[in-house]
Motif scaffolding. Structure first.
Motif, short mmCIF file in Angstrom:
data_model
loop_
_atom_site.label_atom_id
_atom_site.label_comp_id
_atom_site.label_asym_id
_atom_site.label_seq_id
_atom_site.Cartn_x
_atom_site.Cartn_y
_atom_site.Cartn_z
N ALA A 564 -11.33 -0.87 -3.85
CA ALA A 564 -11.79 -1.32 -2.53
C ALA A 564 -11.42 -2.79 -2.29
CB ALA A 564 -13.30 -1.13 -2.40
N ALA A 565 -11.33 -3.58 -3.35
CA ALA A 565 -11.00 -4.99 -3.22
C ALA A 565 -9.50 -5.26 -3.25
CB ALA A 565 -11.69 -5.79 -4.34
N ALA A 566 -8.69 -4.21 -3.41
CA ALA A 566 -7.24 -4.38 -3.55
C ALA A 566 -6.57 -4.58 -2.18
CB ALA A 566 -6.65 -3.17 -4.25
N GLN A 567 -5.29 -4.97 -2.24
CA GLN A 567 -4.50 -5.15 -1.03
C GLN A 567 -3.75 -3.85 -0.69
OE1 GLN A 567 -4.59 -7.99 0.85
NE2 GLN A 567 -6.16 -8.66 -0.62
N GLU A 568 -3.49 -3.68 0.58
CA GLU A 568 -2.79 -2.47 1.04
C GLU A 568 -1.44 -2.31 0.35
OE1 GLU A 568 -0.65 -1.62 5.17
OE2 GLU A 568 -2.85 -1.63 5.39
N ALA A 569 -0.71 -3.42 0.17
CA ALA A 569 0.62 -3.36 -0.44
C ALA A 569 0.54 -2.90 -1.90
CB ALA A 569 1.30 -4.72 -0.35
N ASP A 570 -0.53 -3.32 -2.62
CA ASP A 570 -0.68 -2.91 -4.02
C ASP A 570 -0.89 -1.41 -4.14
OD1 ASP A 570 -0.45 -5.55 -4.77
OD2 ASP A 570 -2.62 -5.91 -4.75
N VAL A 571 -1.70 -0.85 -3.24
CA VAL A 571 -1.96 0.60 -3.27
C VAL A 571 -0.70 1.37 -2.92
CG1 VAL A 571 -3.34 2.47 -2.29
CG2 VAL A 571 -4.38 0.22 -2.68
N ILE A 577 3.69 5.30 -1.59
CA ILE A 577 3.42 5.89 -0.28
C ILE A 577 3.61 4.83 0.80
CG2 ILE A 577 1.81 7.61 -1.17
CD1 ILE A 577 -0.48 5.80 -0.40
N LYS A 578 3.54 5.27 2.06
CA LYS A 578 3.73 4.35 3.17
C LYS A 578 2.47 3.53 3.39
CE LYS A 578 7.13 7.24 5.57
NZ LYS A 578 7.46 7.94 6.83
N ALA A 579 2.64 2.43 4.14
CA ALA A 579 1.54 1.50 4.37
C ALA A 579 0.39 2.16 5.12
CB ALA A 579 2.04 0.28 5.15
N GLN A 580 0.71 3.06 6.06
CA GLN A 580 -0.34 3.71 6.85
C GLN A 580 -1.24 4.58 5.97
OE1 GLN A 580 1.12 5.94 10.19
NE2 GLN A 580 -0.91 6.63 10.83
N ALA A 581 -0.60 5.35 5.05
CA ALA A 581 -1.38 6.20 4.14
C ALA A 581 -2.21 5.36 3.19
CB ALA A 581 -0.44 7.11 3.36
N ALA A 582 -1.65 4.24 2.75
CA ALA A 582 -2.39 3.35 1.86
C ALA A 582 -3.60 2.76 2.58
CB ALA A 582 -1.48 2.25 1.33
N ALA A 583 -3.42 2.40 3.86
CA ALA A 583 -4.52 1.83 4.64
C ALA A 583 -5.66 2.83 4.80
CB ALA A 583 -4.01 1.38 6.01
N GLU A 584 -5.31 4.11 4.99
CA GLU A 584 -6.34 5.15 5.14
C GLU A 584 -7.12 5.32 3.83
OE1 GLU A 584 -6.68 9.88 6.40
OE2 GLU A 584 -4.77 8.82 6.54
N ILE A 585 -6.41 5.29 2.72
CA ILE A 585 -7.08 5.41 1.41
C ILE A 585 -8.00 4.22 1.18
CG2 ILE A 585 -6.67 5.34 -1.09
CD1 ILE A 585 -4.10 6.96 -0.57
N LEU A 586 -7.53 3.03 1.48
CA LEU A 586 -8.34 1.82 1.29
C LEU A 586 -9.59 1.86 2.16
CD1 LEU A 586 -5.97 -1.26 0.96
CD2 LEU A 586 -7.73 -0.50 -0.62
N MET A 587 -9.46 2.30 3.41
CA MET A 587 -10.61 2.35 4.31
C MET A 587 -11.69 3.28 3.76
SD MET A 587 -10.70 3.26 8.39
CE MET A 587 -10.17 4.96 8.11
N GLN A 588 -11.27 4.45 3.28
CA GLN A 588 -12.22 5.40 2.72
C GLN A 588 -12.85 4.87 1.43
OE1 GLN A 588 -13.38 7.88 4.12
NE2 GLN A 588 -14.28 9.26 2.58
#
Length: 630
Positions: A564-571, A577-588
């Motif tokens: 949860a504390a990570a950056q979108e680019a790290d995920v 995966i793409k940035a949009q998919a990473a952002a969705e995972i981070l939000m959840q």
């Protein structure tokens, strides 16, 4: 015989079958004594095995520290007894040892013969490959001479030019400097080579950093071989000194002694003796030695013991009785050959412990039960004792263990555990104990099952009162006691003055066994739950995360909070995966993490507001509702 097999330990060792006349008719070894001996009494057997069982009357076993020792001891005992059913008698070959020659500039090499010329010998080592690897590693680390015969030269050989020898033959190193290497190797083989281990590890890491993986692998293999070399076996060695190792194990007034007899560098036998004594440990050992050595022919030059008491008086007594000098040696860390002697003492102690376990099973623990009844003022003998303990890590994965003792011995088929629900995420041992007791005894009431004669709590007066409150609410009259670890004091409900029993009390010893078993059982279950959490983690609840991605997230971020504390680019980079998919995972992930934190805070706040008195009242109401629903 079947019961002996079923109750054997899971350790390695050697077992002996004896006929009705007491003659050894078969000797075998096992990596796991319990599994091996039990196999004789299950499934179909060939003619030889059926014949062996029909001719045998008893089984005895000797535990060892590892499978190599069992292998060597089996070989020795077959040679000693020549058992009828050991058809394939061992060929009698000797095992290799490491020899350090008695020369001005010593040489180190493998041999199968011992020459009495002052050389040092280490071993024997059944794993020849490991010994070869170890010797090869030594020559890579230390610039020792390779030549079989030492001759002074004018010019050094090739080993000097490639850095494998300091050329003592050409006087390029003095005797003291050269023998410093030999001293280090000797200390290493005696179990004193921590610095050499660290040196090997540093060289391995340096080689890997330089991408010299071949060298790193070679040193790694040398380290593995070193671990085997340091695990000196005690079944055989090349010391010419005949000696005995004596150790004991006691439970209250019961004590069992084991004497290992080393003759001609080999374990020739093991004697077990059972005694009853109230003496302290330092007093009971001299008492045993005085009774054991009654035959002049059985007295060895040295007797090794694990405790200090009365060594001088024992030596004097032996000299006066037998007219000869026998050393009684206390085994300590700093003594010469400490690793070998400590391993032998531990082997004797382990066998004495196994004998105590057999004695406890044979007689039950009636003296302890009778004493416990008197000390706690119980109405009847506490034949069935149930023990509780709580285990958690910072309030996470709280588990209550329930273990059962019958007639003073573990009754493992009646062990239970409770995954606690009301205290998950918070630290409250009183509430945890109340929940476990409620669930246990509500169920026994509903099922009409037998109730225990005594409940033992791992804890003090607070935990005892918590369980007593549950029993009153259920209208049960079961005695409760608590054993506090700090001073081994016993608490009864509503009485803050503890009962203190003598250290050698049978009753205290039994309570300690119950308490220690509850702790072991609770801790092992808590560890399994933590392992399961690592395997089936919170990452699995995130969108688009399957088994493969879950493993990646576990390795990369370890916990949901870290993710949860990570950056979108790290995920995105970790999962590919793409940035949009990473952002969705981070939000959840952030949402789930926030929900978990809010739940913990709410539980803690609720506990603070309730207070101890209100919480007990609420808990008693909950108990009543459970009984009504049932």
């Amino acid at each position: 015989m079947r019961q002996t097999a079923l109750k054997a330990p899971h350790s390695s060792g050697v077992y002996l079958w004896r006929n009705p006349q007491g003659t050894v008719i078969y000797v075998g070894k096992a990596k796991n004594l319990k599994n091996r001996l039990s196999s004789y009494f299950s499934g179909s057997k060939d003619i030889k095995t059926r014949l062996l069982i029909s001719r045998a009357q008893s089984i005895e076993y000797i535990t060892t520290a590892n499978e190599y020792e069992a292998f060597l001891l089996e070989n020795n005992l077959i040679k000693k007894y020549s058992p009828r059913y050991n058809i394939s008698l061992k060929d009698g070959k000797s095992y290799p040892v490491l020899r350090v020659t008695n020369e001005k500039f010593p040489r180190v090499f493998k041999t199968r013969q011992m020459i009495q010329d002052g050389s040092l010998y280490f071993g024997p080592f059944p794993d020849v490959t490991a010994l070869d690897t170890f010797i090869d590693t030594l020559y890579k680390l230390y610039p020792l001479r390779h030549c079989k015969q030492f001759k002074e030269r004018d010019y050094p050989c090739l080993y000097y030019h490639i850095g494998r020898c300091k050329a003592p033959c050409c006087k390029k190193i003095d005797k003291d400097s050269y023998n410093a290497y030999i001293g280090e190797i000797s200390e290493l083989l005696e179990g004193k080579g921590k610095e050499t281990e660290e040196k090997l590890e540093r060289e391995m890491k340096a080689a890997a950093a330089e991408l010299n993986f071949e060298k790193a692998a070679r040193i790694r293999d040398g380290l593995k071989a070193l671990m085997i070399m340091q695990n000196q076996n005690v079944v055989e060695d090349f010391s010419s000194e005949d000696r005995d190792y004596i150790a004991f194990w006691r439970e209250g007034e019961l004590a069992s002694f084991t004497a290992l007899k080393i003759r001609d560098g080999r374990v020739q036998g093991r004697d077990n003796f059972r005694v009853t004594s109230l003496n302290e440990d330092d007093e009971i050992l001299p008492e045993f030695i005085a009774a054991y050595y009654g035959d002049d022919d059985e007295l060895p030059p040295a007797i090794y013991v694990p405790s200090q008491g009365g060594l001088e008086s024992m030596e004097r007594w032996l000299k006066e009785k037998f007219g000869e000098k026998t050393k009684i040696v206390l085994v300590t860390d700093g003594m010469e050959g400490a690793a070998r002697h400590k391993a032998a003492i531990e082997m004797a102690r382990q066998n004495a412990h196994e004998d105590i376990i057999r004695r406890m099973r044979e007689r039950g623990d009636m003296p302890a039960l009778q004493e416990l009844k008197e000390e706690l003022g119980l109405k009847s003998l506490p034949v069935r004792i149930e023990g509780f303990d709580i285990a958690h890590i910072g309030g996470k994965f709280p588990v209550a263990s329930l273990i059962s003792f019958y007639n003073g011995n573990p009754d493992k088929k009646n062990y239970r555990y409770f995954r606690l629900k009301t205290t998950n995420g918070i630290i409250d041992d009183f509430a945890s104990m109340r929940e476990a007791a409620t669930r246990r005894y509500t169920r026994l009431l509903n099922e009409g099952a037998d109730l225990p004669d005594l409940i033992l709590i791992d804890g003090g007066i607070g935990q005892v009162n918590a369980v007593e409150g549950v029993l009153r609410a259920l209208d049960l009259d079961i005695p409760v006691a608590g054993l506090a670890k700090r001073d081994e004091e016993i608490y009864k409900p509503g009485d803050s003055t503890p009962i203190t029993l003598p250290k050698r009390s049978d009753a205290l010893r039994l309570l300690q066994r119950v308490r220690d078993e509850t702790h072991r059982f609770a801790t092992s279950r808590n560890q399994r739950l933590r392992t399961k959490e690592n395997v089936v983690s919170a990452f699995a609840a995130l969108p688009g995360i399957g088994a493969k991605r879950e493993r990646i997230l576990t390795q990369k971020f370890m916990t949901l909070e870290n993710l949860a504390a990570a950056q979108e680019a790290d995920v995105a980079q970790a999962l590919g995966i793409k940035a949009q998919a990473a952002a969705e995972i981070l939000m959840q992930a952030r949402r789930l993490s926030q929900e978990r934190n809010q739940k913990k805070e709410a539980q803690m706040q609720s506990l603070k507001e309730a207070g101890t008195t209100k919480e007990i009242a609420a808990h008693n109401e909950w108990i009543a509702s459970l009984a009504d629903e049932a």
